[in-house]
Scaffold this active site. Structure first.
Site, mmCIF file in Angstrom:
data_model
loop_
_atom_site.group_PDB
_atom_site.id
_atom_site.type_symbol
_atom_site.label_atom_id
_atom_site.label_comp_id
_atom_site.label_asym_id
_atom_site.label_seq_id
_atom_site.Cartn_x
_atom_site.Cartn_y
_atom_site.Cartn_z
ATOM 1 N N SER A 154 0.840 -1.200 0.000
ATOM 2 C CA SER A 154 0.000 0.000 0.000
ATOM 3 C C SER A 154 0.879 1.255 0.000
ATOM 4 C CB SER A 154 -0.937 -0.040 1.214
ATOM 5 O OG SER A 154 -1.905 0.962 1.153
ATOM 6 N N ARG A 224 -11.850 5.680 10.696
ATOM 7 C CA ARG A 224 -11.332 4.325 10.633
ATOM 8 C C ARG A 224 -12.390 3.337 10.132
ATOM 9 N NH1 ARG A 224 -6.836 1.674 9.502
ATOM 10 N NH2 ARG A 224 -6.662 -0.327 10.588
ATOM 11 N N ASP A 319 -8.684 -6.617 -4.522
ATOM 12 C CA ASP A 319 -8.317 -5.299 -4.005
ATOM 13 C C ASP A 319 -8.909 -4.226 -4.913
ATOM 14 O OD1 ASP A 319 -7.169 -3.012 -3.006
ATOM 15 O OD2 ASP A 319 -5.091 -3.714 -3.173
ATOM 16 N N HIS A 352 -7.969 -5.222 -0.067
ATOM 17 C CA HIS A 352 -6.687 -4.532 0.069
ATOM 18 C C HIS A 352 -5.857 -5.116 1.207
ATOM 19 C CE1 HIS A 352 -3.781 -1.422 -0.517
ATOM 20 N NE2 HIS A 352 -3.973 -0.882 0.674
ATOM 21 N N ASP A 353 -6.498 -5.625 2.226
ATOM 22 C CA ASP A 353 -5.785 -6.210 3.363
ATOM 23 C C ASP A 353 -5.050 -7.502 3.005
ATOM 24 O OD1 ASP A 353 -6.223 -4.290 5.240
ATOM 25 O OD2 ASP A 353 -7.817 -5.345 6.308
#
Length: 375
Positions: A154, A224, A319, A352-353
C-alpha cells in the site's frame, strides 16, 4: 509464547537527526527524531539491509514481540523472520516510523522546542518524498550506502517506488505490493470524507486538542470505520459476517444489530484508542499527493526513466482500492524503460488487506524473489 520462526523479543531504537529536512511544502524541520527496529544482523559489507516501509496506520514495529506485550506481534510478522519469506538469517531488516506518525518519530503530538508545547496543527504537511529523505538520513546514520531491497504494501509500496526514483544508486530491488502510482479520484474522495469526520469533531479544536486535554475520538472512529470498509472486499465481508444478526432478530432501532456493524465499531474504537488524529490527517494527505508522473506531465514512463532497481510488483484480485490495473500501470511504465520487473496478480478474497494476510502462494512468491537477491 513466541511464534514459530519469530525474530523474538525486539526493542525500539531512537535516533536524533540534527540535519535540517527541507520538506516539499517549503517548511523546514531543523531536527527530528526517528524510531526504528532492526531484525537480523548487518553483514560486514553492509550489503544485506532491507528497509520495510509501513502503510497508513502502520509503524516501525514490523516483526517480533515486545517483552512486556507478548501478544504485540509486528504488523508483518508472518512475512519477516528466520526462514520466512524475508529471511532474517540472510537479511538485516529495518522498520521505521515515518515523520508525522504517532509511535515515537517526530509528529504532531511531539513537543515543539520553540514553544514547549505539542506541534498540533502547526506540524507541517509531509509527503512520501519527505519520508524517503528522512529514511535516507537513517540509512546514513546506520552506515548503509545501499539497500538490498526497499519494500512494503500500500503506502509502503509507494515509498519503495519513490526510493527507486530519488535514490536510484541506493537500492537494488524494490518490492511494490498492493500499491499504485497515484490515487484515483474515488480514493481521494474516501480520504477526504475520513478527514472531514475528524476535522468536524467538536473535540478537534483545529488540531490543537492536546491543549484541551481531549481527543477527537468520535471523528477518528468514523474515519477508521470508513477506511476499514475500503480495505475489505465484498466477498470477505459476506463470508465473515453476511447479514448475521447479533441477537437473531431485528430490534427496529439504530443500535448495533448486524455483526458487520459490531465489527466496524469495535475496529473504530480500538483504532481511536491507539492512533493520533493529526497523524491520520497527515498520512492520508501524503497518499493523496503521491504522483511521480505529475512532474512529467502525467507520463509515468518518463518518471521511471532513471530508476535502476529491479522490481517485484504484486497485486490482489479482490483489491478494489488499489486494483490490479494500478499495478499493471506501474509494470508497463517499467517495461517501457526496459527495467527488470517481475509481476504477479494473486487470487485472494481479502481485498486490500490481502498483503497483510497469510497466503501460501503470495508468501512463496516473495520468498522466491528474495532468495535470488545477492547479499
Amino acid at each position: 509464547m513466541q511464534a514459530q520462526n519469530s525474530v523474538g523479543i525486539v526493542t525500539p531504537q531512537y535516533v536524533h537527526i540534527d540535519k535540517p529536512l527541507h520538506l516539499m511544502s517549503g517548511a523546514v524541520l531543523n531536527s527530528y527524531n526517528l524510531v526504528y527496529e532492526t531484525y537480523g544482523k548487518l553483514n560486514s559489507a553492509k550489503s544485506n539491509a532491507v528497509l520495510i516501509c509501513h502503510a497508513l496506520s502502520g509503524s516501525h514495529h514490523v516483526a517480533g514481540i515486545y517483552a512486556d506485550q507478548p501478544k504485540s506481534a509486528g504488523w508483518w510478522d508472518n512475512m519477516i523472520g528466520p526462514d520466512k519469506s524475508i529471511d532474517t538469517n540472510r537479511f538485516f531488516v529495518i522498520g521505521v516510523n515515518n515523520l508525522g506518525g504517532c509511535h515515537g518519530s517526530t509528529g504532531p503530538a511531539s513537543i515543539d522546542a520553540r514553544t514547549g508545547r505539542p506541534y498540533g496543527a502547526s506540524f507541517p504537511i509531509v509527503t512520501v518524498e519527505d519520508w524517503v529523505e528522512a529514511q535516507a538520513q537513517l540509512a546514513d546514520h546506520l552506515g548503509i550506502d545501499q539497500f538490498a531491497a526497499v519494500g512494503g504494501g500500500s503506502l509502503g509500496g509507494m515509498q519503495a517506488i519513490q526510493w527507486a526514483l530519488d535514490y536510484p544508486e541506493r537500492l537494488r530491488h524494490a518490492l511494490v505490493i498492493a500499491a499504485a502510482s497515484k490515487l484515483t479520484a474515488q480514493n481521494i474522495a474516501f480520504n477526504d470524507v475520513a478527514r472531514q469526520a475528524i476535522i468536524s469533531d467538536q473535540e478537534f479544536y483545529g488540531g490543537d486538542y492536546y491543549s484541551y486535554d481531549t481527543l477527537p475520538r468520535r471523528g477518528l472512529r468514523l474515519a477508521r470505520m470508513l477506511g476499514h470498509i475500503t480495505y475489505l472486499s465484498d466477498d470477505s465481508m459476506a463470508i465473515k459476517f453476511g447479514r448475521d444478526l447479533r441477537s437473531g432478530a431485528f430490534s427496529f432501532g439504530y443500535d448495533v444489530e448486524f455483526e458487520i456493524e459490531s465489527y466496524l465499531r469495535y475496529q473504530g474504537d480500538k483504532f481511536a484508542d491507539q492512533f493520533d488524529a493529526n497523524s491520520y490527517l497527515l498520512m492520508t494527505k501524503a497518499l493523496d499527493y503521491f504522483d511521480p508522473a505529475n512532474a512529467y506531465n502525467g507520463d509515468l514512463s518518463a518518471a521511471f526513466r532513471n530508476a535502476k532497481a529491479n522490481f517485484l510488483v504484486l497485486s490482489f484480485t479482490s483489491d478494489w482500492r488499489f486494483s490490479p490495473e494500478r499495478s499493471r500501470d506501474i509494470v508497463k511504465a517499467l517495461l517501457d524503460n526496459e527495467a527488470n520487473v517481475s509481476y504477479a496478480e494473486i487470487t485472494s478474497r481479502h481485498g486490500h488487506d490481502s498483503f497483510l494476510m497469510v497466503d501460501g502462494y503470495y508468501h512463496q512468491l516473495v520468498r522466491a524473489y528474495m532468495d535470488k537477491i545477492e547479499t
